[in-house]
Design a protein around this motif. Structure first.
Motif, PDB file in Angstrom:
ATOM      1  N   ALA A  58     -31.472  41.358  56.643  1.00 32.65           N
ATOM      2  CA  ALA A  58     -31.558  42.807  57.260  1.00 32.65           C
ATOM      3  C   ALA A  58     -30.234  43.084  56.302  1.00 32.65           C
ATOM      4  O   ALA A  58     -29.718  43.694  56.211  1.00 32.65           O
ATOM      5  CB  ALA A  58     -31.634  43.266  58.371  1.00 32.65           C
ATOM      6  N   SER A 102     -44.670  43.614  64.584  1.00 33.91           N
ATOM      7  CA  SER A 102     -43.745  44.137  64.908  1.00 33.91           C
ATOM      8  C   SER A 102     -43.657  44.374  62.666  1.00 33.91           C
ATOM      9  O   SER A 102     -44.080  43.521  62.519  1.00 33.91           O
ATOM     10  CB  SER A 102     -42.474  42.627  64.761  1.00 33.91           C
ATOM     11  OG  SER A 102     -41.845  42.584  66.037  1.00 33.91           O
ATOM     12  N   TRP A 103     -42.517  45.054  62.399  1.00 36.16           N
ATOM     13  CA  TRP A 103     -42.797  45.785  60.937  1.00 36.16           C
ATOM     14  C   TRP A 103     -41.539  44.266  61.222  1.00 36.16           C
ATOM     15  O   TRP A 103     -40.709  43.833  61.710  1.00 36.16           O
ATOM     16  CB  TRP A 103     -41.602  46.581  60.535  1.00 36.16           C
ATOM     17  CG  TRP A 103     -42.709  47.694  60.065  1.00 36.16           C
ATOM     18  CD1 TRP A 103     -42.575  48.671  61.875  1.00 36.16           C
ATOM     19  CD2 TRP A 103     -43.494  48.027  59.467  1.00 36.16           C
ATOM     20  NE1 TRP A 103     -43.481  49.743  61.723  1.00 36.16           N
ATOM     21  CE2 TRP A 103     -44.550  49.710  60.071  1.00 36.16           C
ATOM     22  CE3 TRP A 103     -43.858  47.992  58.237  1.00 36.16           C
ATOM     23  CZ2 TRP A 103     -45.370  50.202  59.340  1.00 36.16           C
ATOM     24  CZ3 TRP A 103     -44.788  48.648  58.204  1.00 36.16           C
ATOM     25  CH2 TRP A 103     -45.890  50.269  58.167  1.00 36.16           C
ATOM     26  N   GLU A 104     -41.804  43.634  59.278  1.00 39.23           N
ATOM     27  CA  GLU A 104     -40.929  42.555  58.328  1.00 39.23           C
ATOM     28  C   GLU A 104     -40.808  42.881  57.253  1.00 39.23           C
ATOM     29  O   GLU A 104     -41.551  43.372  56.579  1.00 39.23           O
ATOM     30  CB  GLU A 104     -41.663  41.311  58.844  1.00 39.23           C
ATOM     31  CG  GLU A 104     -41.820  40.732  60.226  1.00 39.23           C
ATOM     32  CD  GLU A 104     -42.667  39.301  60.524  1.00 39.23           C
ATOM     33  OE1 GLU A 104     -42.199  38.559  59.104  1.00 39.23           O
ATOM     34  OE2 GLU A 104     -43.884  39.010  61.023  1.00 39.23           O
ATOM     35  N   VAL A 105     -40.001  42.821  56.706  1.00 41.19           N
ATOM     36  CA  VAL A 105     -39.156  43.255  55.783  1.00 41.19           C
ATOM     37  C   VAL A 105     -39.728  41.916  55.000  1.00 41.19           C
ATOM     38  O   VAL A 105     -39.362  40.800  54.596  1.00 41.19           O
ATOM     39  CB  VAL A 105     -38.059  43.286  55.196  1.00 41.19           C
ATOM     40  CG1 VAL A 105     -37.906  43.581  53.425  1.00 41.19           C
ATOM     41  CG2 VAL A 105     -37.533  44.433  56.000  1.00 41.19           C
ATOM     42  N   LYS A 106     -41.228  42.061  53.869  1.00 42.96           N
ATOM     43  CA  LYS A 106     -41.364  40.408  53.039  1.00 42.96           C
ATOM     44  C   LYS A 106     -42.504  40.859  52.417  1.00 42.96           C
ATOM     45  O   LYS A 106     -43.504  42.374  52.310  1.00 42.96           O
ATOM     46  CB  LYS A 106     -42.298  39.807  53.854  1.00 42.96           C
ATOM     47  CG  LYS A 106     -43.490  40.279  54.731  1.00 42.96           C
ATOM     48  CD  LYS A 106     -44.232  38.827  55.041  1.00 42.96           C
ATOM     49  CE  LYS A 106     -45.077  39.460  56.380  1.00 42.96           C
ATOM     50  NZ  LYS A 106     -45.723  38.611  57.158  1.00 42.96           N
ATOM     51  N   LEU A 156     -44.001  46.838  54.306  1.00 41.11           N
ATOM     52  CA  LEU A 156     -42.498  46.588  54.065  1.00 41.11           C
ATOM     53  C   LEU A 156     -42.060  46.078  53.270  1.00 41.11           C
ATOM     54  O   LEU A 156     -41.493  44.975  53.437  1.00 41.11           O
ATOM     55  CB  LEU A 156     -41.635  46.849  55.506  1.00 41.11           C
ATOM     56  CG  LEU A 156     -40.157  46.882  55.710  1.00 41.11           C
ATOM     57  CD1 LEU A 156     -40.065  48.963  55.247  1.00 41.11           C
ATOM     58  CD2 LEU A 156     -40.107  47.259  57.180  1.00 41.11           C
ATOM     59  N   ASN A 157     -41.194  46.954  52.327  1.00 41.37           N
ATOM     60  CA  ASN A 157     -40.663  45.918  51.480  1.00 41.37           C
ATOM     61  C   ASN A 157     -39.019  46.349  51.290  1.00 41.37           C
ATOM     62  O   ASN A 157     -38.694  47.861  51.285  1.00 41.37           O
ATOM     63  CB  ASN A 157     -40.740  45.655  50.043  1.00 41.37           C
ATOM     64  CG  ASN A 157     -41.513  44.353  49.316  1.00 41.37           C
ATOM     65  OD1 ASN A 157     -40.079  43.205  49.704  1.00 41.37           O
ATOM     66  ND2 ASN A 157     -41.335  44.069  48.332  1.00 41.37           N
ATOM     67  N   CYS A 198     -35.236  50.883  58.278  1.00 36.54           N
ATOM     68  CA  CYS A 198     -35.399  48.829  58.182  1.00 36.54           C
ATOM     69  C   CYS A 198     -34.730  48.298  59.562  1.00 36.54           C
ATOM     70  O   CYS A 198     -34.684  48.334  60.432  1.00 36.54           O
ATOM     71  CB  CYS A 198     -35.123  48.342  57.343  1.00 36.54           C
ATOM     72  SG  CYS A 198     -36.076  48.598  55.832  1.00 36.54           S
ATOM     73  N   VAL A 229     -37.333  47.188  61.896  1.00 37.14           N
ATOM     74  CA  VAL A 229     -37.707  45.184  62.048  1.00 37.14           C
ATOM     75  C   VAL A 229     -37.381  45.125  62.906  1.00 37.14           C
ATOM     76  O   VAL A 229     -36.665  44.206  63.830  1.00 37.14           O
ATOM     77  CB  VAL A 229     -36.907  45.111  61.112  1.00 37.14           C
ATOM     78  CG1 VAL A 229     -36.651  43.457  60.340  1.00 37.14           C
ATOM     79  CG2 VAL A 229     -37.088  45.653  59.749  1.00 37.14           C
ATOM     80  N   ASN A 230     -38.897  43.747  63.667  1.00 37.10           N
ATOM     81  CA  ASN A 230     -38.725  42.902  64.654  1.00 37.10           C
ATOM     82  C   ASN A 230     -39.303  43.812  66.143  1.00 37.10           C
ATOM     83  O   ASN A 230     -38.479  42.934  67.205  1.00 37.10           O
ATOM     84  CB  ASN A 230     -37.589  41.935  64.241  1.00 37.10           C
ATOM     85  CG  ASN A 230     -37.445  41.039  63.550  1.00 37.10           C
ATOM     86  OD1 ASN A 230     -38.624  41.238  62.690  1.00 37.10           O
ATOM     87  ND2 ASN A 230     -37.029  40.470  62.754  1.00 37.10           N
ATOM     88  N   ASP A 258     -31.217  39.202  62.493  1.00 35.41           N
ATOM     89  CA  ASP A 258     -31.592  38.760  61.069  1.00 35.41           C
ATOM     90  C   ASP A 258     -30.659  38.898  60.143  1.00 35.41           C
ATOM     91  O   ASP A 258     -29.920  39.696  59.472  1.00 35.41           O
ATOM     92  CB  ASP A 258     -33.141  40.089  61.201  1.00 35.41           C
ATOM     93  CG  ASP A 258     -34.201  40.056  59.589  1.00 35.41           C
ATOM     94  OD1 ASP A 258     -33.448  39.035  58.909  1.00 35.41           O
ATOM     95  OD2 ASP A 258     -34.552  40.813  60.084  1.00 35.41           O
TER      96      ASP A 258
END
Length: 474
Positions: free
Chosen positions: A447, A325-329, A362-363, A297, A301-302, A444
């Motif tokens: 993160a 972009s991958w984001e954690v959510k 992505l979580n 991650c 991410v981003n 971030d």
């Protein structure tokens, strides 16, 4: 009279080339026919220069390594020899006349579909008539092998090399199979496996195939331009050769061999949005950054659109392209440019079906929703899933993944991860923090918080990426 017809046809072909291209082609023929103009001035007949297969093969044998593998040289020669000149008996023996050479170049590099097909048919076999699938397969494998070989020989792999990628020989066979899977009989059926190899295909079928599979023409163009070193430096109308191979960043000097092979890089890159085909940059490698989901991650991410590739313990290679972009959510993200792909044992790209918008997910560190990285399908049944308990994954796509129509990509539905890479494609987004600026952990806070929750607080302080110097652009 025939002489006029012949020179007219010849002039028409010659006129397709710009003046500087004409002199490039003249120069190549002079080299291959082993003559300079001086003797020809004395004797007009001597100016009727010809060349032989031996000359084509020996054109670079001063070096031990040839720009083109032997089988492809023989195919080019067959193609040139197959060109009929008006008013000439076939009594030229094994020699190739300059007219044949120029018409061959004109047909393949500047020709219409019909002209290209005639030559391709003769390059596949000298005999004419319907072609067996096996003959087309051998030609396609020769063609892909030659592209990899010549790009390596001419140092045109842009930072990739035969040393920092997987062995290309299995990739050549896999890509050839994928291109051949587009061969359709007139009734629309696609023969497969051993049936394909024994089927006879007539000219119209092959013409349709070359028309629908752009790689064949692009690869031929590369073989001629780079293999014979002609018209290779001149600006061309087509961009397809320009971004055939993307610039490779982030692997140099790090002792890593990519999970990708050259044929797969070329094929996957051709399916990316055009503005992302010029550059791939390594963001994450399980061998460099360790086998940890929080590390994964932190590195992806981003960072803009990227390609994820996975090898399972059975040696299957597969992955997906994330268009955002991958984001954690805990929600699905991405758009319909995302796709899944397979690299080994088969090469294939699976694009969206329109059935749902479960493109990418992505979580991490959540109680209520699944934690991990997924693409396509739905929770518990992803086309591709890497669990946040790093090392476990699944590809539950029977019979097909709803989002991408992909089959099961891994050898077993539930797989164990052997290795993983993530490559950013195109230009890094400004928001990702430019060179020498902050790490993702500084940018971030979410993160950062996740890592601390995971008990990894600031461990990655020591794992910041080496800042790449611009000299890596060679």
């Amino acid at each position: 009279e025939m002489g006029n017809a012949e020179s007219n046809a010849y002039q028409n072909h010659l006129s397709r080339f710009l003046p500087e291209e004409q002199s490039d082609i003249d120069g190549l023929f002079d080299t291959l026919s082993g003559s300079s103009g001086s003797a020809g001035a004395k004797n007009a007949k001597a100016a009727k220069k010809t060349m032989t297969l031996a000359a084509l093969q020996a054109s670079h044998s001063a070096h031990t390594r040839e720009p083109l593998p032997e089988p492809m040289t023989a195919r080019l020669y067959s193609g040139m020899k197959s060109i009929d000149l008006p008013g000439k008996s076939a009594g030229l023996g094994e020699q190739i006349a300059k007219e044949q050479f120029v018409i061959f170049m004109s047909n393949l590099l500047k020709g219409n579909a019909d002209e290209k097909i005639s030559i391709i048919m003769r390059m596949i076999t000298r005999t004419g008539g319907p072609l067996k699938g096996k003959q087309i397969q051998e030609f396609t494998e020769d063609l892909i092998t030659s592209v990899v070989h010549v790009l390596s020989y001419r140092k045109e792999l842009k930072g990739w090399s035969l040393e920092n990628t997987r062995d290309s020989s299995s990739g050549v066979k896999a890509l050839a199979s994928e291109l051949l899977s587009e061969l359709k009989l007139p009734d629309g059926t696609k023969p497969v496996g051993s049936q394909l190899l024994e089927t006879n295909f007539d000219r119209s079928v092959i013409e349709d195939w070359v028309y629908r599979v752009p790689q064949i023409s692009v690869f031929l163009s590369v073989v001629i331009r780079q293999g014979l070193h002609v018209l290779h430096s001149l600006p061309d109308q087509t961009n397809d050769i320009l971004h055939l191979v993307p610039l490779c960043k982030g692997i140099k000097g790090r002792g890593v061999v990519s999970l990708f092979d050259i044929p797969a890089i070329i094929y996957i890159n051709s399916h990316l949005p055009a503005e992302m085909q010029h550059k791939w940059q390594l963001l994450f490698s399980s061998r460099l950054h360790g086998e940890s989901f929080s590390q994964l991650c932190a590195h992806i991410v981003n960072k803009g659109p990227c390609i994820v590739i996975i090898r399972d313990l059975d040696g299957f290679l597969f992955g997906g392209f994330a268009s955002h972009s991958w984001e954690v959510k805990p929600q699905f993200q991405g758009d319909n440019r995302c796709f899944l792909f397979s690299v080994f044992p088969t090469v294939a790209v699976y694009t969206y079906t329109g059935y749902n918008d479960h493109y990418m997910y992505l979580n991490h560190g959540q109680q209520t929703m699944p934690n991990g990285l997924g693409m396509g399908g739905q929770h518990g049944y992803f086309g591709l899933w890497i669990d946040s308990d790093y090392g476990k994954g699944h590809s539950k796509a029977k019979p097909r993944c709803t989002t991408y129509n992909s089959p099961q990509l891994s050898a077993k539905e539930d797989f164990t991860l052997d290795a993983m890479e993530v490559w950013a494609v195109g230009d890094t987004p400004e928001s990702a923090g430019r060179k020498g600026k902050k790490s993702i952990l500084d940018v971030d806070p979410q993160a950062q918080a996740l890592l601390e929750m995971a008990g990894k607080s600031r461990q990655s302080e020591g794992l910041r990426e080496p800042v790449e110097e611009d000299e890596d652009d060679d």
